[in-house]
Enzyme design. Structure first.
Site, PDB file in Angstrom:
ATOM      1  N   GLY A  42       0.822  -1.190   0.000  1.00 46.75           N
ATOM      2  CA  GLY A  42       0.000   0.000   0.000  1.00 46.75           C
ATOM      3  C   GLY A  42       0.866   1.253   0.000  1.00 46.75           C
ATOM      4  O   GLY A  42       2.095   1.188   0.002  1.00 46.75           O
ATOM      5  N   ILE A  51       5.036   6.513  -3.161  1.00 45.75           N
ATOM      6  CA  ILE A  51       6.449   6.351  -3.494  1.00 45.75           C
ATOM      7  C   ILE A  51       7.338   6.696  -2.306  1.00 45.75           C
ATOM      8  O   ILE A  51       7.023   7.574  -1.501  1.00 45.75           O
ATOM      9  CB  ILE A  51       6.817   7.229  -4.712  1.00 45.75           C
ATOM     10  N   HIS A  92      14.632   4.035  -0.692  1.00 40.62           N
ATOM     11  CA  HIS A  92      15.420   3.206   0.214  1.00 40.62           C
ATOM     12  C   HIS A  92      16.883   3.328  -0.202  1.00 40.62           C
ATOM     13  O   HIS A  92      17.191   3.458  -1.394  1.00 40.62           O
ATOM     14  CB  HIS A  92      15.017   1.737   0.130  1.00 40.62           C
ATOM     15  N   GLY A 146       4.851   0.834   5.157  1.00 44.33           N
ATOM     16  CA  GLY A 146       3.971   0.410   4.071  1.00 44.33           C
ATOM     17  C   GLY A 146       3.914  -1.104   4.074  1.00 44.33           C
ATOM     18  O   GLY A 146       4.953  -1.765   4.035  1.00 44.33           O
ATOM     19  N   GLY A 185       7.038  -3.509   5.232  1.00 44.52           N
ATOM     20  CA  GLY A 185       7.228  -3.128   6.628  1.00 44.52           C
ATOM     21  C   GLY A 185       7.621  -1.682   6.797  1.00 44.52           C
ATOM     22  O   GLY A 185       6.888  -0.777   6.408  1.00 44.52           O
ATOM     23  N   PHE A 186       8.834  -1.448   7.366  1.00 45.23           N
ATOM     24  CA  PHE A 186       9.214  -0.081   7.728  1.00 45.23           C
ATOM     25  C   PHE A 186      10.583   0.268   7.159  1.00 45.23           C
ATOM     26  O   PHE A 186      11.415  -0.602   6.874  1.00 45.23           O
ATOM     27  CB  PHE A 186       9.236   0.085   9.249  1.00 45.23           C
ATOM     28  N   CYS A 201       6.015   9.483   0.037  1.00 50.68           N
ATOM     29  CA  CYS A 201       4.752   8.946   0.532  1.00 50.68           C
ATOM     30  C   CYS A 201       3.560   9.768   0.070  1.00 50.68           C
ATOM     31  O   CYS A 201       2.462   9.660   0.628  1.00 50.68           O
ATOM     32  CB  CYS A 201       4.756   8.843   2.061  1.00 50.68           C
TER      33      CYS A 201
END
EC number: 2.3.1.181
Length: 265
Positions: free
Chosen positions: A74, A77, A80, A186, A197-198, A215
């Site tokens: 979910g 954008i 990472h 997400g 996850g995070f 986001c």
């Protein structure tokens, strides 16, 4: 209490390619669904990469054509990369899954980890993730001219009314300068088992976020633990602290299915 396994996949020079980590997530997800492995948290760093959730709009993608990997979680954008601790908890939850409760547990673990380093963080109503609140509005510098504070929730597609209540600070509309997100969350749930996850900003180069609208939130900023503490801090320092609080929160959680409200006659 349920058993929780941590797998440190790779950091620094051994950072894990996003596709490789995604393949491993799917492998562990299938094994967890089949009860072949316990609940598992994959922890790692990625080389620089942008990933886009299902709700990402074209206007939120990098303007310079930087490649983006579209994923099945979910949200919108995000980025990472080095200096960011990424965690993928793959956990079996009772069905129907209470997604909001799972998000809150991940937030709680990171809030506790930040507190251990002396940084106060919180949740913001209607938005997932962990935040450093902006200064109160009365402490804003006087810029002169007309200043209007519109409630961002009026036009924010990411606002989720389920993310409110006493655990959440009010929206910053008219109250504070921009809030700063230190950890994004997400997730996806398939067959009652969580994925994704995070991402916790420890000491990344936040300039990477300048190419996108992180986001999908246009009225808030991005920060890191190093930036807020005003000193160098490494993934190696943070990793055992995050593991400790994830274990404490996730292993001791009282897992309940989502309550289905019956429609009134």
């Amino acid at each position: 209490m349920s058993e929780l396994r941590f797998v440190r996949m790779g950091f620094g020079a051994d950072a894990v390619d996003y596709q490789e980590a995604w393949d491993e997530q799917r492998r562990v997800h299938a094994a967890r669904f089949a009860d072949e492995v316990p609940d598992t948290v994959l922890l790692l760093e990625h080389p620089p990469v942008y990933t886009a959730g299902r709700r990402t709009e074209d206007s939120e993608r990098p303007l310079d054509g930087t490649p983006v990997i579209d994923v099945d979680r979910g949200g919108k954008i995000t980025w990472h990369g080095p200096g960011q601790l990424v965690g993928y908890p793959i956990q079996k939850l009772p069905r129907p899954v209470d997604v909001v409760a799972h998000v809150r547990r991940l937030e709680e673990a990171i809030i506790r980890a930040c507190a251990e380093f002396g940084l106060e963080t919180t949740r913001v109503e209607g938005r997932s993730g962990v935040w450093v609140l902006g200064d109160p509005v009365e402490q804003r510098p006087a810029l002169g001219g007309l200043s209007l504070d519109f409630d961002p929730r009026l036009t924010d597609e990411e606002f989720d009314p389920r993310l409110n209540g006493p655990e959440y600070a009010p929206s910053n509309a008219g109250q504070r300068r921009e809030d700063r997100k230190i950890a994004a969350i997400g997730i996806r749930v398939a067959k009652g088992v969580t994925m994704h996850g995070f991402s916790f900003n420890v000491n990344p180069d936040n300039a990477w976020f300048d190419r996108i609208i992180p986001c999908g939130i246009r009225d808030a900023g991005v920060t890191s633990l190093a930036n807020e503490l005003g000193r160098d801090i490494t993934i190696d320092e943070v990793l055992p602290v995050v593991e400790k609080h994830l274990r404490d929160v996730l292993e001791n959680a009282e897992l309940k299915p989502r309550v289905i409200e019956k429609a009134s006659a």
